[in-house]
Design an enzyme around this catalytic site. Structure first.
Site, short mmCIF file in Angstrom:
data_model
loop_
_atom_site.label_atom_id
_atom_site.label_comp_id
_atom_site.label_asym_id
_atom_site.label_seq_id
_atom_site.Cartn_x
_atom_site.Cartn_y
_atom_site.Cartn_z
N THR A 164 0.89 -1.16 0.00
CA THR A 164 0.00 0.00 0.00
C THR A 164 0.93 1.20 0.00
O THR A 164 2.00 1.17 0.62
CB THR A 164 -0.92 0.04 1.24
OG1 THR A 164 -0.11 0.13 2.41
CG2 THR A 164 -1.80 -1.21 1.36
N SER A 286 18.05 -2.29 -26.72
CA SER A 286 18.34 -0.89 -26.97
C SER A 286 19.32 -0.79 -28.13
O SER A 286 20.17 -1.67 -28.31
CB SER A 286 18.95 -0.26 -25.72
OG SER A 286 19.74 0.86 -26.06
N LYS A 292 20.55 -3.86 -22.35
CA LYS A 292 19.14 -3.63 -22.05
C LYS A 292 18.19 -4.74 -22.50
O LYS A 292 18.37 -5.36 -23.53
CB LYS A 292 18.67 -2.31 -22.70
CG LYS A 292 19.24 -1.07 -22.06
CD LYS A 292 18.82 -0.86 -20.62
CE LYS A 292 17.39 -0.43 -20.48
NZ LYS A 292 17.14 0.94 -20.89
N GLU A 299 4.75 -1.45 -21.63
CA GLU A 299 4.74 0.01 -21.70
C GLU A 299 3.77 0.50 -22.76
O GLU A 299 3.04 1.47 -22.57
CB GLU A 299 6.15 0.52 -22.03
CG GLU A 299 7.18 0.22 -20.95
CD GLU A 299 8.60 0.37 -21.49
OE1 GLU A 299 8.94 1.47 -21.95
OE2 GLU A 299 9.35 -0.62 -21.49
N TYR A 326 -30.50 13.38 -37.25
CA TYR A 326 -29.18 12.97 -37.77
C TYR A 326 -28.39 14.19 -38.23
O TYR A 326 -28.92 15.09 -38.87
CB TYR A 326 -29.33 11.99 -38.95
CG TYR A 326 -27.97 11.58 -39.49
CD1 TYR A 326 -27.28 10.52 -38.96
CD2 TYR A 326 -27.34 12.33 -40.50
CE1 TYR A 326 -26.00 10.17 -39.40
CE2 TYR A 326 -26.08 12.00 -40.96
CZ TYR A 326 -25.41 10.92 -40.40
OH TYR A 326 -24.16 10.60 -40.83
N1 ARG Z 1 -22.07 7.86 -43.63
C1 ARG Z 1 -23.04 8.25 -42.65
C2 ARG Z 1 -22.60 7.87 -41.24
O1 ARG Z 1 -21.64 7.21 -41.12
C3 ARG Z 1 -24.33 7.60 -42.93
C4 ARG Z 1 -25.14 8.35 -43.94
C5 ARG Z 1 -25.75 9.51 -43.37
N2 ARG Z 1 -26.68 10.22 -44.19
C6 ARG Z 1 -26.39 11.33 -44.84
N3 ARG Z 1 -27.34 11.92 -45.43
N4 ARG Z 1 -25.22 11.84 -44.88
O2 ARG Z 1 -23.21 8.22 -40.25
#
Ligand code: ARG
Length: 491
Positions: A164, A286, A292, A299, A326
């Protein structure tokens, strides 16, 4: 300055029509995602297969059109896997599939996108991809757990100091140390099973954002693709990426554990500690210092952990200001996901290998247990068992340790007469009570390091691995298989 319509663009666009010019070469390069999302081809193909079966179900495609498309999907899969695709000529994996199908079956291919959008399609591809990725990671963690149990069983007789504050604390079985990591990775597996369920919903039917104009049978498509749930809200569906955040979080915990483990082993491997020897095949030398032998892999695992931590921040930041529904920002999610997946699986794989080849320097472990007064807590417990309050006992042993340090002695070097000057409660049985073996076996809680607890926990762990393996087999059954899906419709 800008190269536009006069320039002969290479990429065919599924959205050409409204836009009067071809995008500039720079714009095309900047917006195109094919270099990254081509990795999703298998998911796009099986998703499309299930979708066209759905389209036939509601009369958008005839039976023979469906058959033709399904056959073509099979041909296309082979073509991709044989490396016969000019990826640069497509914007993304979705247009690749549509245009390549057109090359095989002509215009029927242009029906496959009826009632769907790339916005719900990409979510579908990602979910299917993640189901496979999660299974792969579970498998790798299970492999690591088996190695941990192997090492624990093989070194049941070995004791070394637990630390610890990086100060020697108390003696512990090496097996108990390995079981500590077994527990940590157990929680990772539980998280991965939960992650799998967050990917277990059908997104298709959302189309661009408000739902599809075609009454596709979502239940049928969900069944074909083995999704347990059907997502409820189209706006949520196309804007949701929580399933990626959750998975990346789990990968963070995995990498944190690997990084801490690697850190321990790097320390144990220093000349100063010399507790372990790492197999030469996992070390490097190394270019200048001939003597080494460096633990590079460990790492690098520590280093790669930083990428995975950064990726969690990156995906959270990517999502934090996306207005519904979207937005193209979301396209960046895949780079993050694929990086995390690649680094995590590579790290898990190599870590298991390194661990398998680690040998303990028994003499050095023993020697290390002989210094640092790691039996002092047991010495205090000895006095408590003779009737003293713990706080008093703690004080007496503290003084005794100071005396030992001043006189360069170990606790069990002190003659009974001298001990009695510190407390009359000391007797001849003191010496055995502070032997390493007594210290180990006096820990009576079932989470402790006594040999009986450790043996019990090893058995328990074997059972837990078997239970995980059973659950894993069931999980594999929830991942759809391309050939299974298409062959059923080609009969
Ligand atoms: N390539 C887009 C993505 O990876 C999907 C298509 C999305 N639609 C658009 N109208 N760009 O999320």
């Amino acid at each position: 300055m800008f190269k536009n319509s006069k320039q002969n663009n290479k990429q065919k666009k599924i959205w050409a029509g409204r836009i009067s010019k071809n995008p500039s070469i720079d714009a095309e390069k900047f917006t195109s995602s094919i270099k990254i999302d081509k990795k999703l081809y298998a998911q796009d193909l099986i998703g499309t297969a299930a979708y066209v079966i759905g389209l036939e179900d509601i009369g958008i495609l005839t039976k023979s059109e469906l058959k033709e498309i399904i056959k073509a999907l099979k041909v296309l899969k082979n073509k991709i896997e044989e490396g016969n695709i000019d990826y640069d000529s497509y914007e993304d994996v979705h247009s690749l599939v549509e245009f390549e199908l057109e090359k095989i079956i002509g215009k029927i291919a242009y029906k496959i996108h009826t009632g769907r959008s790339r916005n719900d399609q990409i979510v579908l591809d990602e979910l299917l991809f993640l189901k496979n990725a999660i299974a792969d990671i579970i498998n790798l963690v299970l492999e690591l757990q088996s190695v941990l149990l192997l090492k624990a069983n093989k070194n049941l007789d070995l004791v070394f100091p637990a630390y610890t504050h990086m100060q020697k604390a108390q003696p512990v079985l090496v097996a108990h140390y390995f079981l500590a990591y077994f527990e940590k990775f157990k929680r990772c597996i539980e998280k991965l099973f939960v992650n799998f369920e967050t990917c277990n919903f059908l997104p298709i039917g959302a189309a661009a954002c408000v739902g599809s104009g075609y009454a596709i049978n979502r239940k049928l498509i969900a069944e074909i693709l083995k999704f347990k749930f059907i997502a409820s809200n189209s706006m949520d569906i196309v804007s949701n990426r929580e399933y990626i955040i959750d998975f990346i979080y789990t990968c963070n915990i995995i990498m944190q554990n690997l990084s801490r483990f690697a850190e321990d082993l790097i320390i144990f491997n220093t000349q100063e500690f010399s507790y372990i020897n790492i197999d030469d095949s996992f070390c490097t030398g190394s270019s200048i210092m001939p003597q080494k032998k460096n633990p590079d892999i460990l790492e690098l695992i520590r280093g790669k952990c930083s990428l995975v931590i950064g990726s969690l921040v990156q995906i959270l930041t990517l999502l934090k200001a996306i207005p519904l529904t979207y937005d193209s920002d979301l396209q960046e999610d895949k780079k993050i996901l694929f990086n995390v997946l690649d680094e995590t699986s590579a790290s898990l794989k190599i870590f298991s290998e390194v661990l398998k080849g680690i040998e303990f320097n028994k003499a050095k472990l023993k020697e290390s247990c002989l210094s640092g007064y790691i039996e002092a807590t047991d010495a205090a417990d000895y006095l408590v068992k003779k009737g003293l309050e713990f706080r008093e006992a703690h004080k007496i042993i503290g003084k005794l340790v100071s005396y030992c340090i001043e006189n360069n002695l170990r606790l069990n070097d002190i003659k009974l007469e001298k001990l009695k000057e510190f407390s009359v409660l000391f007797d001849n049985d003191f010496y055995t009570s502070i032997e390493l073996e007594s210290c180990i076996n006096s820990k009576v809680t079932d989470c402790g390091t006594s040999i009986s607890s450790v043996k019990n926990n090893l058995l328990k762990a074997e059972g837990e691995i078997s239970a995980f393996k059973y659950r894993f087999q069931n999980l594999l059954k929830k991942i759809p298989d391309f050939n299974e899906v298409v062959d059923k419709y080609l009969k």
